[in-house]
Scaffold this motif. Structure first.
Motif, short mmCIF file in Angstrom:
data_model
loop_
_atom_site.label_atom_id
_atom_site.label_comp_id
_atom_site.label_asym_id
_atom_site.label_seq_id
_atom_site.Cartn_x
_atom_site.Cartn_y
_atom_site.Cartn_z
N SER A 149 36.11 43.63 37.70
CA SER A 149 36.74 44.46 38.73
C SER A 149 35.78 45.53 39.24
O SER A 149 34.78 45.84 38.60
CB SER A 149 38.00 45.13 38.17
OG SER A 149 37.63 46.16 37.26
N ASP A 150 36.11 46.11 40.39
CA ASP A 150 35.28 47.18 40.96
C ASP A 150 35.22 48.38 40.02
O ASP A 150 34.17 49.02 39.89
CB ASP A 150 35.83 47.62 42.32
CG ASP A 150 35.63 46.57 43.40
OD1 ASP A 150 34.75 45.69 43.23
OD2 ASP A 150 36.34 46.62 44.43
N ASP A 151 36.31 48.68 39.35
CA ASP A 151 36.32 49.79 38.39
C ASP A 151 35.39 49.50 37.21
O ASP A 151 34.68 50.39 36.73
CB ASP A 151 37.74 50.05 37.87
CG ASP A 151 38.64 50.69 38.92
OD1 ASP A 151 38.11 51.27 39.89
OD2 ASP A 151 39.87 50.60 38.77
N GLU A 152 35.37 48.25 36.75
CA GLU A 152 34.49 47.88 35.64
C GLU A 152 33.02 47.93 36.07
O GLU A 152 32.17 48.36 35.30
CB GLU A 152 34.86 46.49 35.12
CG GLU A 152 36.21 46.47 34.41
CD GLU A 152 36.73 45.06 34.16
OE1 GLU A 152 37.44 44.88 33.15
OE2 GLU A 152 36.43 44.15 34.96
N ALA A 177 31.80 49.92 38.37
CA ALA A 177 31.49 51.35 38.45
C ALA A 177 31.23 51.92 37.06
O ALA A 177 30.30 52.72 36.86
CB ALA A 177 32.62 52.11 39.14
#
Length: 95
Positions: free
Chosen positions: A77-80, A82
């Protein structure tokens, strides 16, 4: 191109691949792979490109021009992503 043979061998072993298996993927003989790895022979441009695709590295990496590794972030995911970037940044700042 001096490091090509060592780089090829390292990548091949990292993938638990034999010289014969790599030769088959490239349409070459095992002896050609051995010659690449020992520095007795250098690959053609076509073979170099095919090797880069097999091991998912750049031709510059194979030629020793760059040492940067690309990471496959698919499925993350984008959060991961980041979080990973922040971790890398923190590790760089440690030194």
């Amino acid at each position: 191109m001096v490091d090509f043979g060592n780089t090829l061998k390292t990548l091949r072993l990292r993938e638990d691949m034999t010289q014969a298996q790599l030769a088959q993927k490239l349409g070459l003989t095992k002896s050609v792979i051995s010659a690449y790895e020992t520095g007795l022979r250098l690959p053609s441009y076509d073979v170099l490109i095919h090797v880069s695709k097999i091991f998912k590295v750049s031709t510059d990496y194979l030629l020793g021009v760059e040492s940067q590794h690309d990471l496959d972030l698919s499925g993350i995911s984008d959060d991961e992503v980041a979080a990973l970037k922040n971790l890398i940044k923190a590790m760089r700042n440690r030194h």
